[in-house]
Design a protein around this motif. Sequence first.
Motif, PDB file in Angstrom:
ATOM      1  N   UNK A 155       0.813  -1.228   0.000  1.00 20.42           N
ATOM      2  CA  UNK A 155       0.000   0.000   0.000  1.00 20.42           C
ATOM      3  C   UNK A 155       0.842   1.272   0.000  1.00 20.42           C
ATOM      4  N   UNK A 156       0.225   2.330  -0.514  1.00 23.60           N
ATOM      5  CA  UNK A 156       0.720   3.691  -0.294  1.00 23.60           C
ATOM      6  C   UNK A 156       0.100   4.149   1.024  1.00 23.60           C
ATOM      7  N   UNK A 157       0.945   4.581   1.940  1.00 23.79           N
ATOM      8  CA  UNK A 157       0.487   4.743   3.323  1.00 23.79           C
ATOM      9  C   UNK A 157       0.931   6.107   3.851  1.00 23.79           C
ATOM     10  N   UNK A 158      -0.033   6.827   4.457  1.00 23.85           N
ATOM     11  CA  UNK A 158       0.269   8.101   5.112  1.00 23.85           C
ATOM     12  C   UNK A 158      -0.202   8.021   6.559  1.00 23.85           C
ATOM     13  N   UNK A 159       0.662   8.449   7.470  1.00 23.58           N
ATOM     14  CA  UNK A 159       0.340   8.443   8.898  1.00 23.58           C
ATOM     15  C   UNK A 159       0.355   9.881   9.403  1.00 23.58           C
ATOM     16  N   UNK A 160      -0.703  10.267  10.111  1.00 27.14           N
ATOM     17  CA  UNK A 160      -0.772  11.575  10.772  1.00 27.14           C
ATOM     18  C   UNK A 160      -0.739  11.336  12.279  1.00 27.14           C
ATOM     19  N   UNK A 161       0.272  11.881  12.941  1.00 25.54           N
ATOM     20  CA  UNK A 161       0.407  11.752  14.390  1.00 25.54           C
ATOM     21  C   UNK A 161      -0.043  13.048  15.057  1.00 25.54           C
ATOM     22  N   UNK A 162      -0.802  12.910  16.128  1.00 23.81           N
ATOM     23  CA  UNK A 162      -1.320  14.082  16.842  1.00 23.81           C
ATOM     24  C   UNK A 162      -0.557  14.215  18.158  1.00 23.81           C
TER      25      UNK A 162
ATOM     26  N   UNK B  95       8.728   0.675   8.793  1.00 20.71           N
ATOM     27  CA  UNK B  95       7.765   0.307   7.761  1.00 20.71           C
ATOM     28  C   UNK B  95       8.025   0.960   6.414  1.00 20.71           C
ATOM     29  N   UNK B  96       9.055   1.748   6.293  1.00 17.09           N
ATOM     30  CA  UNK B  96       9.300   2.492   5.060  1.00 17.09           C
ATOM     31  C   UNK B  96       9.742   1.618   3.910  1.00 17.09           C
ATOM     32  N   UNK B  97      10.095   2.272   2.818  1.00 13.33           N
ATOM     33  CA  UNK B  97      10.463   1.561   1.602  1.00 13.33           C
ATOM     34  C   UNK B  97      11.655   0.637   1.829  1.00 13.33           C
ATOM     35  N   UNK B  98      12.590   1.061   2.695  1.00 17.92           N
ATOM     36  CA  UNK B  98      13.765   0.222   2.950  1.00 17.92           C
ATOM     37  C   UNK B  98      13.357  -1.119   3.559  1.00 17.92           C
ATOM     38  N   UNK B  99      12.277  -1.082   4.360  1.00 16.61           N
ATOM     39  CA  UNK B  99      11.790  -2.330   4.965  1.00 16.61           C
ATOM     40  C   UNK B  99      10.865  -3.100   4.035  1.00 16.61           C
ATOM     41  N   UNK B 100      10.530  -2.472   2.889  1.00 11.70           N
ATOM     42  CA  UNK B 100       9.694  -3.095   1.863  1.00 11.70           C
ATOM     43  C   UNK B 100       8.313  -3.490   2.386  1.00 11.70           C
ATOM     44  N   UNK B 101       7.843  -2.784   3.407  1.00  7.96           N
ATOM     45  CA  UNK B 101       6.493  -3.045   3.923  1.00  7.96           C
ATOM     46  C   UNK B 101       5.444  -2.240   3.172  1.00  7.96           C
ATOM     47  N   UNK B 102       5.826  -1.119   2.571  1.00  7.62           N
ATOM     48  CA  UNK B 102       4.893  -0.243   1.863  1.00  7.62           C
ATOM     49  C   UNK B 102       5.477   0.163   0.524  1.00  7.62           C
ATOM     50  N   UNK B 103       4.582   0.526  -0.393  1.00  7.71           N
ATOM     51  CA  UNK B 103       5.032   1.063  -1.678  1.00  7.71           C
ATOM     52  C   UNK B 103       5.588   2.462  -1.485  1.00  7.71           C
ATOM     53  N   UNK B 104       4.958   3.209  -0.615  1.00  9.94           N
ATOM     54  CA  UNK B 104       5.455   4.531  -0.231  1.00  9.94           C
ATOM     55  C   UNK B 104       4.911   4.832   1.155  1.00  9.94           C
ATOM     56  N   UNK B 105       5.630   5.613   1.906  1.00 11.76           N
ATOM     57  CA  UNK B 105       5.236   5.927   3.279  1.00 11.76           C
ATOM     58  C   UNK B 105       5.608   7.370   3.591  1.00 11.76           C
ATOM     59  N   UNK B 106       4.632   8.104   4.093  1.00 16.84           N
ATOM     60  CA  UNK B 106       4.919   9.451   4.609  1.00 16.84           C
ATOM     61  C   UNK B 106       4.287   9.586   5.978  1.00 16.84           C
ATOM     62  N   UNK B 107       4.959  10.328   6.838  1.00 15.07           N
ATOM     63  CA  UNK B 107       4.482  10.522   8.201  1.00 15.07           C
ATOM     64  C   UNK B 107       4.421  12.022   8.463  1.00 15.07           C
ATOM     65  N   UNK B 108       3.233  12.499   8.847  1.00 12.01           N
ATOM     66  CA  UNK B 108       3.010  13.913   9.126  1.00 12.01           C
ATOM     67  C   UNK B 108       2.673  14.081  10.609  1.00 12.01           C
TER      68      UNK B 108
END
Length: 500
Positions: free
Chosen positions: A78-85, A114-127
């Motif tokens: 998956x393409x994955x975005x995480x928003x932390x509060x 979980x990033x691309x280096x770990x090959x868990x996601x197609x793309x990962x961004x964390x905001x």
Amino acid sequence: MSASVPSTAVLISTLGHRDLEVDGERIPETRFRSETKRLDDALTADHQGTLARLHFPILDSVIAWVIERHTTPHGRKPHFTVYLIATDQSDPAYRETDTVHAAVLAQKWIKDRFGEAAKATASLSVEQWTYTGNPAAFDDTLRYFRRLIAHQSFPKIDPDTTLYVNVTSGTPGLVFGLLAGLAPVLDERAVVLYKGPRDPRPTPTRLIDELRRARLLDEVERRLNESDFSVAARLLDSIEDMKPVARLAYAVVHRLDFDFARALRDLDDAVQLSSGKTRQLAQQLQRELNELLRRVETLSVAATAMPEQHPLLLRELYVNTCLTWHAGRYADFLARAFRLEEAALRWAVEHVLRLPTGSAKTPRGQALPAFIEGIEGNPELLAHVQVPYEGRQLDYRRAPTRDLLRHLLAAPSLRGHPIAQQVSTLSGRLSRLSGLRNDSIVGHGFQGVSREAIIKAYGGEPLDDLRALVEAAGIDPDDNPFAAARQALLQAIRRAQAQG
């Protein structure tokens, strides 16, 4: 999910002190900010070594669960975005409890884990979203998340994206603000997650559906308090477990249009689908509407005077007219007010003179021959109708007009008759609105109608005179069937709110 479409997921997560472990231990709340700031600084000197000491057990479980759900059988990630509060309070008494630096650590840890280096996601961004107010203040947190929406900081969720909200950590106030504040943009596809202390995996909940249901029921209650039955019915119809109550509300809507037959069909459905108090209300409305429909059908074919059939319909029309006034629908008010005046005149002529005024649509009206015969058989009435009315000769051989009905009530023998005089006088007052009605869309023109225009033309509000008009027919104007229906619907809504 289709394997040809990239899987996209968005996770929004509150953060708390339980989220972070260092060397397998939690950081005490009394020095949480200081320790997480020190660890953030340590990342510069020893990035991998410091990350290896960190673990975010709740986020680890939640993120792994989401990724697993969005990884296709063919291995597409998956393409994955995480928003932390995070929190960053200005009050020095509480700053040590803040999670602002923990959120920075979490961003770096998530990307490493979980990033691309770990090959868990197609793309990962964390905001990161940082709340600077008091996280225990429910009103403040609510406003914060509403501002995120207003400033378009909330991500756009397209149909191919699934939104997850993790509410395991953080203060109750922050979790409330998140769910209630973002509720307008959290559709039924959003999934709320919670991970218990001993649960290996998070549990998806129906909180979004329940929030949506609660919002809709609150709006229904507001609409019912304003007697806006139409919108209330449509909102109720969108809530699956409120279908029987929706049929009741639709029945009231059709009753307002005097479509009693259609309202009864709705009530048939309500009786079939409901039980208890809802079923009792439906049956009570059935009895009322059957009686109203019977009277409408009786009057539609009446060839003789039937004044006893009018009062219940007059009451219905009076309450209906008042509702349009209070709802601010002033053109509709004019239409109903003049229909009420005419109906009261017809009742009075039938009651006092026993002349049939029926409206059956045979070539000349089924009651018209008897109406003509009644006038011509009464020398006084015949002489009276031949006297010009306001400078005009009225034709009593045609379907009776309001002017003719009012003129009949002014016959010499009725000058001391209280009902004839009262109805005639009140009808004359209401004629002050004739010009405004005729020039409006409910007459023959396009002139606008407003409350101010009605008051100016009438010399005040006409409601007291409408009330007196129905009182002349022996009707209690406070006997309001729509108020009773509204109260019963409100009780059904409150029972549903209590049951959750």
